[in-house]
Design a protein around this motif. Structure first.
Motif, short mmCIF file in Angstrom:
data_model
loop_
_atom_site.label_atom_id
_atom_site.label_comp_id
_atom_site.label_asym_id
_atom_site.label_seq_id
_atom_site.Cartn_x
_atom_site.Cartn_y
_atom_site.Cartn_z
N UNK A 137 16.16 -7.30 -0.55
CA UNK A 137 15.52 -7.28 -1.86
C UNK A 137 15.95 -6.05 -2.65
N UNK A 138 15.94 -4.89 -1.99
CA UNK A 138 16.30 -3.67 -2.72
C UNK A 138 17.80 -3.58 -2.98
N UNK A 139 18.59 -4.31 -2.19
CA UNK A 139 20.04 -4.27 -2.37
C UNK A 139 20.51 -5.21 -3.47
N UNK A 144 -8.03 -2.20 -1.65
CA UNK A 144 -7.40 -2.21 -2.96
C UNK A 144 -6.00 -1.62 -2.95
N UNK A 145 -5.53 -1.21 -1.77
CA UNK A 145 -4.21 -0.61 -1.64
C UNK A 145 -3.11 -1.60 -1.99
N UNK A 146 -3.37 -2.89 -1.76
CA UNK A 146 -2.38 -3.92 -2.06
C UNK A 146 -2.01 -3.91 -3.55
N UNK A 147 -2.98 -3.58 -4.40
CA UNK A 147 -2.71 -3.54 -5.84
C UNK A 147 -1.88 -2.32 -6.23
N UNK A 148 -2.03 -1.24 -5.46
CA UNK A 148 -1.25 -0.02 -5.71
C UNK A 148 0.19 -0.22 -5.24
N UNK A 149 0.34 -0.75 -4.03
CA UNK A 149 1.67 -0.97 -3.46
C UNK A 149 2.40 -2.07 -4.25
N UNK A 150 1.65 -3.13 -4.59
CA UNK A 150 2.24 -4.28 -5.26
C UNK A 150 2.52 -5.38 -4.26
N UNK A 151 1.99 -6.57 -4.51
CA UNK A 151 2.17 -7.68 -3.58
C UNK A 151 3.64 -8.00 -3.35
N UNK A 152 4.45 -7.77 -4.38
CA UNK A 152 5.87 -8.07 -4.27
C UNK A 152 6.62 -7.09 -3.38
N UNK A 153 5.94 -6.01 -2.97
CA UNK A 153 6.58 -4.98 -2.16
C UNK A 153 6.19 -5.03 -0.69
N UNK A 154 5.55 -6.14 -0.28
CA UNK A 154 5.25 -6.37 1.14
C UNK A 154 6.18 -7.44 1.68
#
Length: 199
Positions: free
Chosen positions: A179-181, A159-169
């Protein structure tokens, strides 16, 4: 050099025990000493802080390429070279906190390059969850790049993927940095690769 010193000491201890005590005892001491070295190395694996090599899209260890990298106060990229399990979660957390503190208040994004993390237990997943939440309280984003298949499977099953966020992998460090820039979105294939798991 450090590993070679460890191996030399192991060889010396085994040899001396065999010479002065006996063959069986030497073998037993050698095995026990090897196990102790293994535990020590996995408890404190190598951690590298990465930065972009000037004029390239390569991200390398700043200690190996001192003076050749582009330093950014708002960005911290680290690579953890080992399994993430109960024996080294505190080491990981402490090391990351120290590096974040050195960056100061300007730090906005932390990228974990997970290419070398081939296993993570529940303690490792729980620790990452706490880190993500703590960083968000400080308005710092947390991205992961290069996670291999078995690690992505653990992200999903825990369930860690939901905490990190799919968009953040991300597949590569460069994609996370871009992406961050400039909030450059991933392509469909980049998104598929970064999230692919067997479940």
């Amino acid at each position: 050099i450090k590993n070679r010193k460890d191996e030399f000491i192991l060889l010396l201890v085994t040899f001396l025990t065999t010479l002065f005590v006996g063959i069986i005892e030497g073998i037993v001491v050698g095995i026990l000493f090897s196990l102790l070295l293994l535990v020590y190395r996995t408890a404190k694996p190598h951690v590298a802080q990465l930065e972009r090599i000037k004029g390239t899209n390569y991200f390398k260890n700043i200690r190996r390429f001192e003076g050749d990298t582009e330093s950014r106060d708002d960005l911290l990229i680290i690579r953890f070279d080992g399994q993430l399990y109960f024996g080294n979660t505190e080491y990981f957390k402490t090391d990351l906190a120290s590096r974040c503190e050195k960056k100061g208040d300007r730090l906005k994004v932390v990228i974990l390059n997970a290419e070398a993390i081939n296993y993570m237990d529940s303690s490792g997943a729980a620790m990452l969850e706490r880190i993500v939440k703590d960083l968000r309280k400080k308005e710092i984003q947390f991205f992961i790049s290069g996670a291999i298949g078995p690690t992505r499977d653990i992200f999903k099953s825990s369930g860690l993927i939901d905490i990190i966020g799919k968009e953040n992998l991300f597949v590569k460090i460069l994609e996370a940095v871009e992406y961050c820039s400039n909030q450059k979105k991933r392509s469909k294939i980049q998104e598929k690769i970064s999230l692919q798991s067997k479940t």
